[in-house]
Design a protein around this motif. Structure first.
Motif, short mmCIF file in Angstrom:
data_model
loop_
_atom_site.label_atom_id
_atom_site.label_comp_id
_atom_site.label_asym_id
_atom_site.label_seq_id
_atom_site.Cartn_x
_atom_site.Cartn_y
_atom_site.Cartn_z
N ASN A 100 -33.29 -10.03 54.08
CA ASN A 100 -32.76 -11.39 54.14
C ASN A 100 -33.37 -12.26 53.04
O ASN A 100 -32.68 -13.04 52.38
CB ASN A 100 -33.04 -12.01 55.50
CG ASN A 100 -32.26 -11.34 56.61
OD1 ASN A 100 -31.25 -10.70 56.37
ND2 ASN A 100 -32.74 -11.48 57.84
N TYR A 101 -34.70 -12.13 52.87
CA TYR A 101 -35.38 -12.95 51.86
C TYR A 101 -34.87 -12.63 50.46
O TYR A 101 -34.67 -13.53 49.64
CB TYR A 101 -36.89 -12.74 51.92
CG TYR A 101 -37.62 -13.56 50.89
CD1 TYR A 101 -37.93 -14.89 51.14
CD2 TYR A 101 -37.97 -13.01 49.65
CE1 TYR A 101 -38.59 -15.66 50.19
CE2 TYR A 101 -38.61 -13.77 48.70
CZ TYR A 101 -38.92 -15.09 48.97
OH TYR A 101 -39.55 -15.86 48.00
N SER A 102 -34.65 -11.34 50.18
CA SER A 102 -34.17 -10.94 48.86
C SER A 102 -32.83 -11.57 48.54
O SER A 102 -32.60 -12.07 47.43
CB SER A 102 -34.06 -9.41 48.81
OG SER A 102 -33.54 -8.98 47.57
N LEU A 103 -31.92 -11.57 49.51
CA LEU A 103 -30.61 -12.19 49.29
C LEU A 103 -30.73 -13.69 49.11
O LEU A 103 -30.10 -14.28 48.21
CB LEU A 103 -29.68 -11.88 50.47
CG LEU A 103 -29.32 -10.40 50.69
CD1 LEU A 103 -28.40 -10.28 51.91
CD2 LEU A 103 -28.65 -9.79 49.47
N ASN A 104 -31.54 -14.32 49.95
CA ASN A 104 -31.69 -15.77 49.88
C ASN A 104 -32.37 -16.21 48.58
O ASN A 104 -32.04 -17.26 48.02
CB ASN A 104 -32.48 -16.28 51.09
CG ASN A 104 -31.71 -16.14 52.38
OD1 ASN A 104 -30.48 -16.10 52.37
ND2 ASN A 104 -32.41 -16.03 53.49
N ARG A 105 -33.31 -15.39 48.11
CA ARG A 105 -33.99 -15.74 46.86
C ARG A 105 -33.01 -15.76 45.70
O ARG A 105 -33.01 -16.67 44.87
CB ARG A 105 -35.12 -14.75 46.57
CG ARG A 105 -35.98 -15.17 45.39
CD ARG A 105 -36.84 -14.04 44.86
NE ARG A 105 -36.07 -13.10 44.05
CZ ARG A 105 -36.59 -12.38 43.06
NH1 ARG A 105 -37.88 -12.49 42.75
NH2 ARG A 105 -35.86 -11.54 42.39
N ASP A 106 -32.16 -14.73 45.61
CA ASP A 106 -31.18 -14.69 44.53
C ASP A 106 -30.22 -15.88 44.61
O ASP A 106 -29.88 -16.49 43.59
CB ASP A 106 -30.38 -13.39 44.58
CG ASP A 106 -31.01 -12.31 43.72
OD1 ASP A 106 -32.21 -12.42 43.42
OD2 ASP A 106 -30.30 -11.35 43.34
N THR A 107 -29.79 -16.21 45.82
CA THR A 107 -28.89 -17.34 45.98
C THR A 107 -29.56 -18.64 45.56
O THR A 107 -28.96 -19.49 44.90
CB THR A 107 -28.42 -17.45 47.44
OG1 THR A 107 -27.77 -16.23 47.82
CG2 THR A 107 -27.44 -18.59 47.62
N PHE A 108 -30.82 -18.80 45.93
CA PHE A 108 -31.58 -20.00 45.55
C PHE A 108 -31.71 -20.09 44.04
O PHE A 108 -31.51 -21.17 43.44
CB PHE A 108 -32.96 -19.95 46.20
CG PHE A 108 -33.83 -21.14 45.90
CD1 PHE A 108 -33.59 -22.36 46.52
CD2 PHE A 108 -34.88 -21.04 45.01
CE1 PHE A 108 -34.40 -23.46 46.25
CE2 PHE A 108 -35.68 -22.13 44.73
CZ PHE A 108 -35.45 -23.34 45.35
N LEU A 109 -32.03 -18.97 43.38
CA LEU A 109 -32.18 -18.98 41.93
C LEU A 109 -30.85 -19.27 41.24
O LEU A 109 -30.81 -19.98 40.22
CB LEU A 109 -32.75 -17.65 41.45
CG LEU A 109 -34.20 -17.38 41.82
CD1 LEU A 109 -34.61 -15.97 41.40
CD2 LEU A 109 -35.12 -18.41 41.21
N ILE A 110 -29.78 -18.73 41.76
CA ILE A 110 -28.45 -19.01 41.20
C ILE A 110 -28.17 -20.51 41.27
O ILE A 110 -27.63 -21.11 40.35
CB ILE A 110 -27.36 -18.20 41.92
CG1 ILE A 110 -27.50 -16.71 41.58
CG2 ILE A 110 -25.96 -18.69 41.54
CD1 ILE A 110 -26.66 -15.80 42.44
N GLY A 111 -28.58 -21.14 42.38
CA GLY A 111 -28.41 -22.58 42.52
C GLY A 111 -29.21 -23.36 41.51
O GLY A 111 -28.85 -24.49 41.16
N LEU A 112 -30.31 -22.78 41.02
CA LEU A 112 -31.13 -23.43 39.99
C LEU A 112 -30.65 -23.12 38.58
O LEU A 112 -31.27 -23.54 37.61
CB LEU A 112 -32.59 -23.00 40.14
CG LEU A 112 -33.33 -23.48 41.38
CD1 LEU A 112 -34.75 -22.94 41.40
CD2 LEU A 112 -33.34 -25.00 41.47
N GLY A 113 -29.56 -22.36 38.47
CA GLY A 113 -29.00 -22.09 37.16
C GLY A 113 -29.29 -20.71 36.61
O GLY A 113 -28.88 -20.39 35.49
#
Length: 224
Positions: A100-113
């Motif tokens: 879960n953390y791995s998926l959320n981390r990528d999504t968070f980074l995508i949100g940061l550009g």
């Protein structure tokens, strides 16, 4: 020693010299065989240079927890995070919480550009031509638009600076910006003043000249 070996040695030595503490320790521990093979089999044949490359690049998640990207490619036309994922460590031994953390981390980074790119170790080792094709497919269009996007270089630098100030947790000095973006003092101060004019930072006066800058509430709301 061939050109890759020389360039790779220079890359690692440069970043070791610039880093301290855990960021330096992570580079020594984390840049292993798989990460090196990623550079040798995939990156180097395509680009022949390590300009704008940052091995074991530190980022922060939504809880300001420190994490590291295997290879960060940070340019005026975009930020790319490239990961070498081994089956054993990234899939077989991953529990639900880590997944879960791995998926959320990528999504968070995508949100940061960030544009996140994942390759398996097996493909890097056995099918590097596939990895090169896919990497070129992702990065190529951004490189072709480099000239058109040159006008937005300041906007990208400003965003990077705001994220840096948030991570730093203290007022920012022009010399901090010089180190972060590899620019001269005049350019660093110009970037800071532009953010002040936009209402995202404010001056903290020290005598007649403002030498420190901190994030405003508007910037904090945008970054969180």
């Amino acid at each position: 020693m061939d050109q890759f070996e020389l360039a790779h040695k220079a890359l690692i030595e440069e970043h070791l010299e610039r880093r301290k503490g855990e960021r330096k320790g992570r580079l020594l521990r984390g840049h292993g065989f798989g990460e090196r093979l990623l550079l040798q089999n995939v990156w180097w044949p395509l680009f022949g240079s390590f300009e704008h490359c940052h091995p074991e690049y530190e980022i922060y998640d939504w809880n300001r927890k420190s994490q590291f990207i295997d290879l960060a490619y940070i340019t005026p036309f975009g930020k790319f995070g490239i990961e070498c994922d081994g089956f054993q460590s990234h899939v077989k031994d991953m529990d639900r919480e880590r997944f879960n953390y791995s998926l959320n981390r990528d999504t968070f980074l995508i949100g940061l550009g960030w544009k996140m790119i994942h390759f398996s170790f097996d493909d890097i080792e056995r099918r590097p031509e596939l990895c090169r094709m896919l990497l070129q497919h992702v990065i190529g269009p951004h490189m072709l638009r480099k000239d058109q996007e040159g006008a937005n270089a300041n906007a990208i630098a400003e965003k990077e600076l705001l994220q840096f100030a948030w991570r730093l947790g203290r007022p920012v000095r022009p010399k901090d910006v010089c180190s972060l973006l590899n620019v001269d003092f005049r350019t660093a101060r110009k970037l800071l003043l532009a953010l002040v004019q936009k209402g995202w930072m404010r001056n903290i006066s020290q005598g007649k000249t403002a030498r420190y800058y901190e994030l405003t509430g508007n910037a904090l709301h945008m970054l969180r």
